[in-house]
Design an enzyme around this catalytic site. Structure first.
Site, PDB file in Angstrom:
ATOM      1  N   SER A 153       0.777  -1.224   0.000  1.00  0.00           N
ATOM      2  CA  SER A 153       0.000   0.000   0.000  1.00  0.00           C
ATOM      3  C   SER A 153       0.811   1.278   0.000  1.00  0.00           C
ATOM      4  CB  SER A 153      -0.926  -0.015   1.211  1.00  0.00           C
ATOM      5  OG  SER A 153      -2.166   0.404   0.798  1.00  0.00           O
ATOM      6  N   SER A 198       0.763   3.291  -2.396  1.00  0.00           N
ATOM      7  CA  SER A 198      -0.079   4.334  -3.000  1.00  0.00           C
ATOM      8  C   SER A 198      -0.913   5.031  -1.925  1.00  0.00           C
ATOM      9  CB  SER A 198      -0.974   3.751  -4.092  1.00  0.00           C
ATOM     10  OG  SER A 198      -1.782   2.706  -3.600  1.00  0.00           O
ATOM     11  N   GLU A 202      -7.433   8.185  -5.325  1.00  0.00           N
ATOM     12  CA  GLU A 202      -6.924   6.967  -5.973  1.00  0.00           C
ATOM     13  C   GLU A 202      -7.921   6.438  -7.009  1.00  0.00           C
ATOM     14  OE1 GLU A 202      -4.513   4.492  -3.729  1.00  0.00           O
ATOM     15  OE2 GLU A 202      -4.515   2.872  -5.198  1.00  0.00           O
ATOM     16  N   ASP A 242      -6.945   0.545   2.678  1.00  0.00           N
ATOM     17  CA  ASP A 242      -5.550   0.981   2.698  1.00  0.00           C
ATOM     18  C   ASP A 242      -5.400   2.378   3.292  1.00  0.00           C
ATOM     19  OD1 ASP A 242      -5.298  -1.390   1.413  1.00  0.00           O
ATOM     20  OD2 ASP A 242      -4.752  -0.546  -0.526  1.00  0.00           O
TER      21      ASP A 242
HETATM   22  P1  ADP Z   1       1.159  -0.584  -3.758  1.00  0.00           P
HETATM   23  O1  ADP Z   1       0.156   0.395  -3.251  1.00  0.00           O
HETATM   24  O2  ADP Z   1       0.834  -2.002  -3.447  1.00  0.00           O
HETATM   25  O3  ADP Z   1       2.560  -0.256  -3.382  1.00  0.00           O
HETATM   26  P2  ADP Z   1       0.305   0.544  -6.258  1.00  0.00           P
HETATM   27  O4  ADP Z   1       0.509   0.135  -7.675  1.00  0.00           O
HETATM   28  O5  ADP Z   1      -1.075   0.758  -5.773  1.00  0.00           O
HETATM   29  O6  ADP Z   1       1.098  -0.500  -5.364  1.00  0.00           O
HETATM   30  O7  ADP Z   1       1.075   1.912  -6.012  1.00  0.00           O
HETATM   31  C1  ADP Z   1       2.412   2.050  -6.383  1.00  0.00           C
HETATM   32  C2  ADP Z   1       2.608   3.396  -7.076  1.00  0.00           C
HETATM   33  O8  ADP Z   1       2.546   4.451  -6.090  1.00  0.00           O
HETATM   34  C3  ADP Z   1       3.970   3.541  -7.709  1.00  0.00           C
HETATM   35  O9  ADP Z   1       3.976   3.006  -9.022  1.00  0.00           O
HETATM   36  C4  ADP Z   1       4.124   5.060  -7.736  1.00  0.00           C
HETATM   37  O10 ADP Z   1       3.367   5.629  -8.791  1.00  0.00           O
HETATM   38  C5  ADP Z   1       3.459   5.471  -6.434  1.00  0.00           C
HETATM   39  N1  ADP Z   1       4.444   5.601  -5.349  1.00  0.00           N
HETATM   40  C6  ADP Z   1       4.513   4.866  -4.214  1.00  0.00           C
HETATM   41  N2  ADP Z   1       5.534   5.275  -3.418  1.00  0.00           N
HETATM   42  C7  ADP Z   1       6.123   6.303  -4.056  1.00  0.00           C
HETATM   43  C8  ADP Z   1       7.223   7.171  -3.754  1.00  0.00           C
HETATM   44  N3  ADP Z   1       7.928   7.057  -2.630  1.00  0.00           N
HETATM   45  N4  ADP Z   1       7.538   8.130  -4.662  1.00  0.00           N
HETATM   46  C9  ADP Z   1       6.835   8.252  -5.804  1.00  0.00           C
HETATM   47  N5  ADP Z   1       5.793   7.475  -6.132  1.00  0.00           N
HETATM   48  C10 ADP Z   1       5.431   6.516  -5.289  1.00  0.00           C
HETATM   49 MG    MG Z   2      -1.844   0.568  -3.829  1.00  0.00          MG
END
Ligand code: ADP
Ligand code: MG
Length: 367
Positions: A111, A113, A145, A157
């Site tokens: 999570s 995102s 989101e 989340d």
């Molecule tokens: P999860 O929520 O399981 O990690 P998601 O696909 O929902 O996977 O979200 C991941 C996305 O969130 C990444 O591809 C990016 O766009 C964004 N993201 C997450 N952490 C960062 C960060 N530290 N800096 C920039 N973007 C981020």
């Molecule tokens: Mg996510």
């Protein structure tokens, strides 16, 4: 209010998977891994976004231009979406410089995102002294989101990142968003919880998620209930008879999973976290066989962890890759982690990332 640093954690869902968009029960806890933001207010209507984890992808946007579909796409849609959602809800955000840095793996089902959205929302709330509580903030982050970043996720989340507390799992009713902090002191009972990031994301995961969600909604319509949450295990036999064969297993998963969340909370409240083991493993079988959102890598984590002495294990998060959890006797944590890594080696899968998850604090201001 002046510039500062805020943090919001990733989460692991202990139990209650694919229940949140069915108005059901979930029980996540916050990880020690988190996203931090250094934030300062601006009054010129501009939003500057940069991330140590997305080098070369900084943007500067005009706040009044923000609208779903208007952005450059990519990571900045999450924080920009939060600003958009706050303003749509009538909260005056005049501008900000936001720089993010993270210890949380992205795309691992932990999570990141939601952590990115919640840390943005909390920082903006404090910077601009907005009158918005944590639950409202989580709802606005979810809207960011869903509508702005275009990912059709439930509310778990964002609520987890915003509302979890150290040493507890959050038993959350996603229908009315009422929550209860459930003590989760594994170390006191000689236990540990491993999180295994398989480091795979199967390309079809988004489409499959949408399909499962649509399947649950049409099953609820066919059964004449507002949401699958409204069915009890006693209702299942009659419900299954009325449904086409494709939808029955989806319903069976959601109904039995809500019951597993309730059983898990009961076990934790009587101080028997070890008894969660079989419930977790049962949950995995339901996600694998009925909801069909597992994958060979997640199944291998579960099988190899159980064979090495885990008390229970299951995939966590949406599925088709991402992470699994294993409840283990503390003294065997290292052996279980090694066994999972070796099993991945034998299968020629990417080396998974294993970490011990200690229930940690939700989002907060650091300085
Ligand atoms: P999860 O929520 O399981 O990690 P998601 O696909 O929902 O996977 O979200 C991941 C996305 O969130 C990444 O591809 C990016 O766009 C964004 N993201 C997450 N952490 C960062 C960060 N530290 N800096 C920039 N973007 C981020
Ligand atoms: Mg996510």
């Amino acid at each position: 209010m002046s510039a500062g640093v805020w943090t919001a954690p990733g989460r692991v869902n202990l139990i209650g998977e694919h229940t949140d968009y069915n108005d059901g029960l979930v029980m996540p806890f916050a990880l020690p891994l988190a996203i931090e933001v250094s934030a300062s207010p601006r009054t010129d209507g501009r939003l500057r976004l940069s991330s140590a984890n997305a080098p070369g992808q900084s943007v500067e946007l005009r706040i009044e231009d923000l609208a779903p579909g208007s952005g450059p796409g990519g990571w900045t849609d999450y924080p920009a979406g939060v600003v958009w959602a706050l303003r749509e809800a009538g909260h005056p955000v005049a501008g900000a410089d936001l720089h993010f840095d993270s210890t949380l793996p992205t795309g691992a089902g932990l999570s990141s995102s939601a952590a990115l959205e919640v840390v943005t929302g909390l920082a903006l709330r404090d910077l601009h002294e907005l009158d918005v509580n944590r639950t409202e903030l989580a709802l606005l982050c979810r809207r960011a989101e869903n509508v702005y970043a275009g990912a059709p996720t439930g509310i778990m989340d964002q609520m987890a990142s915003a509302c979890c507390t150290e040493g507890h799992a959050l038993l959350l009713d996603t229908r009315d968003l009422s929550g209860r902090q459930i003590p989760l002191d594994l170390a006191a009972r000689g236990l540990a919880l491993l999180v295994v990031d398989t480091r795979v994301t199967h390309a079809h995961s988004q489409g499959e998620y949408g399909e499962r969600r649509a399947g649950c909604e049409s099953a609820a319509r066919l059964l004449g209930v507002p949401a699958l949450r409204d069915l009890t295990p006693q209702d299942l036999p009659a419900a299954l008879e009325r449904l086409p064969t494709g939808l029955g297993p989806l319903v069976r998963h959601v109904v039995t999973e809500n019951a597993r969340v309730e059983r898990s909370a009961e076990r934790l409240l009587v101080g028997e976290p070890g008894e969660l083991g079989p419930i977790l493993t049962e949950g995995h079988a339901s996600l694998r066989d009925d909801f069909r959102v597992s994958c060979p890598e997640l199944d291998l984590v579960v099988e190899s962890a159980l064979a090495a002495g885990a008390l229970g294990a299951r995939m966590t998060g949406g599925g088709f890759g991402g992470s699994a959890i294993a409840l283990v006797p503390g003294a065997q944590a290292g052996a279980v982690a090694d066994a999972v890594v070796s099993a991945f080696g034998r299968a020629s899968y990417r080396t998974p990332l294993v970490l011990e998850a200690v229930p940690s604090s939700g989002a907060r201001r650091l300085s």
